[in-house]
Design a protein around this motif. Structure first.
Motif, short mmCIF file in Angstrom:
data_model
loop_
_atom_site.label_atom_id
_atom_site.label_comp_id
_atom_site.label_asym_id
_atom_site.label_seq_id
_atom_site.Cartn_x
_atom_site.Cartn_y
_atom_site.Cartn_z
N LEU A 80 0.80 -1.22 0.00
CA LEU A 80 0.00 0.00 0.00
C LEU A 80 0.84 1.27 0.00
O LEU A 80 0.65 2.15 -0.84
CB LEU A 80 -0.95 0.01 1.20
CG LEU A 80 -1.81 1.26 1.39
CD1 LEU A 80 -2.66 1.53 0.15
CD2 LEU A 80 -2.68 1.12 2.64
N SER A 81 1.76 1.40 0.93
CA SER A 81 2.52 2.66 1.04
C SER A 81 3.44 2.85 -0.16
O SER A 81 3.60 3.98 -0.64
CB SER A 81 3.32 2.69 2.34
OG SER A 81 4.27 1.64 2.39
N ALA A 82 4.03 1.76 -0.66
CA ALA A 82 4.91 1.88 -1.83
C ALA A 82 4.13 2.23 -3.09
O ALA A 82 4.56 3.05 -3.91
CB ALA A 82 5.69 0.57 -2.03
N ALA A 83 2.96 1.60 -3.27
CA ALA A 83 2.13 1.91 -4.43
C ALA A 83 1.65 3.35 -4.39
O ALA A 83 1.67 4.06 -5.41
CB ALA A 83 0.94 0.95 -4.48
N ALA A 84 1.23 3.80 -3.20
CA ALA A 84 0.80 5.19 -3.06
C ALA A 84 1.95 6.15 -3.36
O ALA A 84 1.76 7.20 -3.98
CB ALA A 84 0.25 5.43 -1.66
N GLN A 85 3.15 5.78 -2.93
CA GLN A 85 4.32 6.63 -3.19
C GLN A 85 4.63 6.70 -4.68
O GLN A 85 4.94 7.78 -5.21
CB GLN A 85 5.54 6.09 -2.44
CG GLN A 85 6.76 7.00 -2.52
CD GLN A 85 6.49 8.33 -1.86
OE1 GLN A 85 6.10 8.38 -0.70
NE2 GLN A 85 6.69 9.43 -2.59
N PHE A 86 4.52 5.58 -5.37
CA PHE A 86 4.78 5.56 -6.81
C PHE A 86 3.79 6.48 -7.54
O PHE A 86 4.17 7.27 -8.41
CB PHE A 86 4.68 4.14 -7.36
CG PHE A 86 5.02 4.02 -8.82
CD1 PHE A 86 6.32 3.80 -9.22
CD2 PHE A 86 4.03 4.15 -9.79
CE1 PHE A 86 6.64 3.70 -10.58
CE2 PHE A 86 4.34 4.05 -11.14
CZ PHE A 86 5.65 3.83 -11.54
N ILE A 87 2.52 6.36 -7.17
CA ILE A 87 1.50 7.21 -7.79
C ILE A 87 1.77 8.68 -7.47
O ILE A 87 1.64 9.55 -8.34
CB ILE A 87 0.09 6.80 -7.31
CG1 ILE A 87 -0.22 5.36 -7.74
CG2 ILE A 87 -0.97 7.76 -7.85
CD1 ILE A 87 -1.47 4.78 -7.11
N GLU A 88 2.16 8.95 -6.23
CA GLU A 88 2.47 10.33 -5.84
C GLU A 88 3.63 10.88 -6.64
O GLU A 88 3.61 12.04 -7.07
CB GLU A 88 2.79 10.36 -4.34
CG GLU A 88 3.04 11.75 -3.78
CD GLU A 88 3.19 11.73 -2.26
OE1 GLU A 88 4.07 12.46 -1.75
OE2 GLU A 88 2.43 11.00 -1.59
N THR A 115 -3.46 13.08 -7.07
CA THR A 115 -4.03 11.85 -7.61
C THR A 115 -4.26 10.84 -6.49
O THR A 115 -5.29 10.16 -6.44
CB THR A 115 -3.10 11.25 -8.68
OG1 THR A 115 -2.84 12.24 -9.69
CG2 THR A 115 -3.71 10.01 -9.31
N VAL A 116 -3.29 10.75 -5.58
CA VAL A 116 -3.42 9.84 -4.44
C VAL A 116 -4.58 10.29 -3.55
O VAL A 116 -5.43 9.48 -3.17
CB VAL A 116 -2.11 9.80 -3.61
CG1 VAL A 116 -2.30 8.95 -2.36
CG2 VAL A 116 -0.97 9.28 -4.45
N ALA A 117 -4.60 11.57 -3.23
CA ALA A 117 -5.66 12.10 -2.35
C ALA A 117 -7.04 11.88 -2.96
O ALA A 117 -8.00 11.50 -2.25
CB ALA A 117 -5.42 13.58 -2.09
N LYS A 118 -7.16 12.09 -4.26
CA LYS A 118 -8.46 11.91 -4.92
C LYS A 118 -8.88 10.45 -4.89
O LYS A 118 -10.05 10.13 -4.61
CB LYS A 118 -8.38 12.40 -6.37
CG LYS A 118 -9.70 12.26 -7.13
CD LYS A 118 -9.56 12.74 -8.57
CE LYS A 118 -10.88 12.55 -9.32
NZ LYS A 118 -10.75 12.95 -10.75
N ALA A 119 -7.95 9.53 -5.16
CA ALA A 119 -8.27 8.11 -5.17
C ALA A 119 -8.66 7.63 -3.77
O ALA A 119 -9.58 6.83 -3.60
CB ALA A 119 -7.07 7.30 -5.68
N MET A 120 -7.98 8.14 -2.75
CA MET A 120 -8.31 7.79 -1.37
C MET A 120 -9.70 8.29 -1.01
O MET A 120 -10.51 7.58 -0.40
CB MET A 120 -7.27 8.37 -0.42
CG MET A 120 -5.90 7.71 -0.49
SD MET A 120 -5.88 6.03 0.20
CE MET A 120 -6.14 6.38 1.94
N ALA A 121 -9.98 9.54 -1.36
CA ALA A 121 -11.29 10.12 -1.05
C ALA A 121 -12.41 9.35 -1.74
O ALA A 121 -13.47 9.12 -1.16
CB ALA A 121 -11.32 11.59 -1.46
#
Length: 305
Positions: A61-69, A76-82
């Protein structure tokens, strides 16, 4: 589960010395068709469905979110999380039970849904403190929020550690709330704050040993109190570190409802922190915890539906 344990938990809850610590597993009580992610595996699947991520980190999770960021931008990360946590899910019996307790100084909620906020809505004096990303709110570890989502005294609430002040000091109003909901990872509501990427965690973990990111009221309330871990696992270092640092300087007795056989690291952590494992399903545990109250007033459970 021994009757001695349930009575000790019930006694601490009635005395206001129990701190519920809720993890993602609590969402299992909503049923099989929960529309929001109920685990890190489900959440990373949602994120990687919206952005291409290398195969070797697709389940991290954290690595995938970092890659997207890094390659798509933090927004993009914030929008997908929301979007992942936007569907409204009503609070479970567990949430409503704790929210109805007369003495509830602190609830820790280590996931991104908003069920605790909904359950606490009827309380007269409560507020929220959420972890925030340094990428979005540089120099701030947390935001203090009223139930309506307005931020409390934003200028005085937190300042950068570079200026010589602890970033997690509390405004006077927040320090006086009768109940504090602490969401160290943030939450979809009321302000869509999320700690989810490697960078988010590195910033916090750099300082967490000296307690800088831990909100001042949390440090005060936890003294001498017991933690009850519900829907939590301690399988990875991140989960153990957050739990260890949040419960630091509390009492020397805690409980965790953990029906699955613990891993070697989890078993070691339970012993290290003097956490008694309660090896029964969460729904059975909350049923046994609630039942005496239901018997005492006749229709507590019915009134919650």
């Amino acid at each position: 589960m021994s009757q001695v344990s349930i009575e000790a938990i019930r006694s601490a809850l009635g005395a206001g010395t129990l701190i519920p610590y809720l993890g993602s597993g609590v969402l299992a009580l909503t049923g099989e068709d929960c529309p929001v992610p109920t685990s890190a595996d489900q959440l990373v699947a949602r994120l990687t469905a919206k952005a291409s991520v290398p195969h070797k980190i697709r389940n991290n999770l954290s690595a995938a979110a970092q890659f997207i960021e890094n390659f798509k931008h933090r927004k993009t990360v914030a929008k997908a999380m929301a979007e992942a946590f936007d569907p409204k899910v009503p609070p479970t019996v567990l949430h409503r039970f704790f929210a109805a307790q007369p003495k509830l100084p602190l609830v820790v909620h280590a996931w991104y849904d908003d069920l605790p906020q909904q359950a606490l809505a009827g309380r007269p004096s409560w507020g929220i403190v959420q972890g925030v990303s340094q990428s979005e709110h540089f120099g701030n570890w947390v935001h203090y929020l009223r139930p309506d989502g307005t931020r409390v005294d934003a200028r005085a609430a937190v300042t950068s550690a570079v200026d010589g002040m602890s970033p997690a000091v509390a405004p006077v109003e927040a320090a006086n709330w009768a109940t504090l909901l602490y969401q160290p990872l943030g939450s979809v509501r009321p302000a869509a704050n999320f700690l989810v990427s490697d960078t988010d965690y590195v910033e916090v973990l750099t300082e967490i040993d000296i307690q800088t990111p831990i909100p001042e009221p949390v440090q005060n309330i936890r003294r001498g109190r017991h933690f009850l871990f519900l829907g939590c696992r301690f399988a990875n270092q991140l989960e153990r570190t957050f739990a260890r640092q949040i419960m630091k300087r509390s009492s020397d007795k805690h409980w965790a409802v953990l029906p699955q056989e613990p891993t070697r690291n989890e078993a070691r952590f339970l012993v290290e922190q003097n956490i008694e494992r309660i090896a029964i399903p969460l729904d059975r545990f909350i049923g046994e915890l609630v039942q005496p109250r239901e018997s005492a007033n006749g229709a507590w459970m019915a009134a919650q539906h």
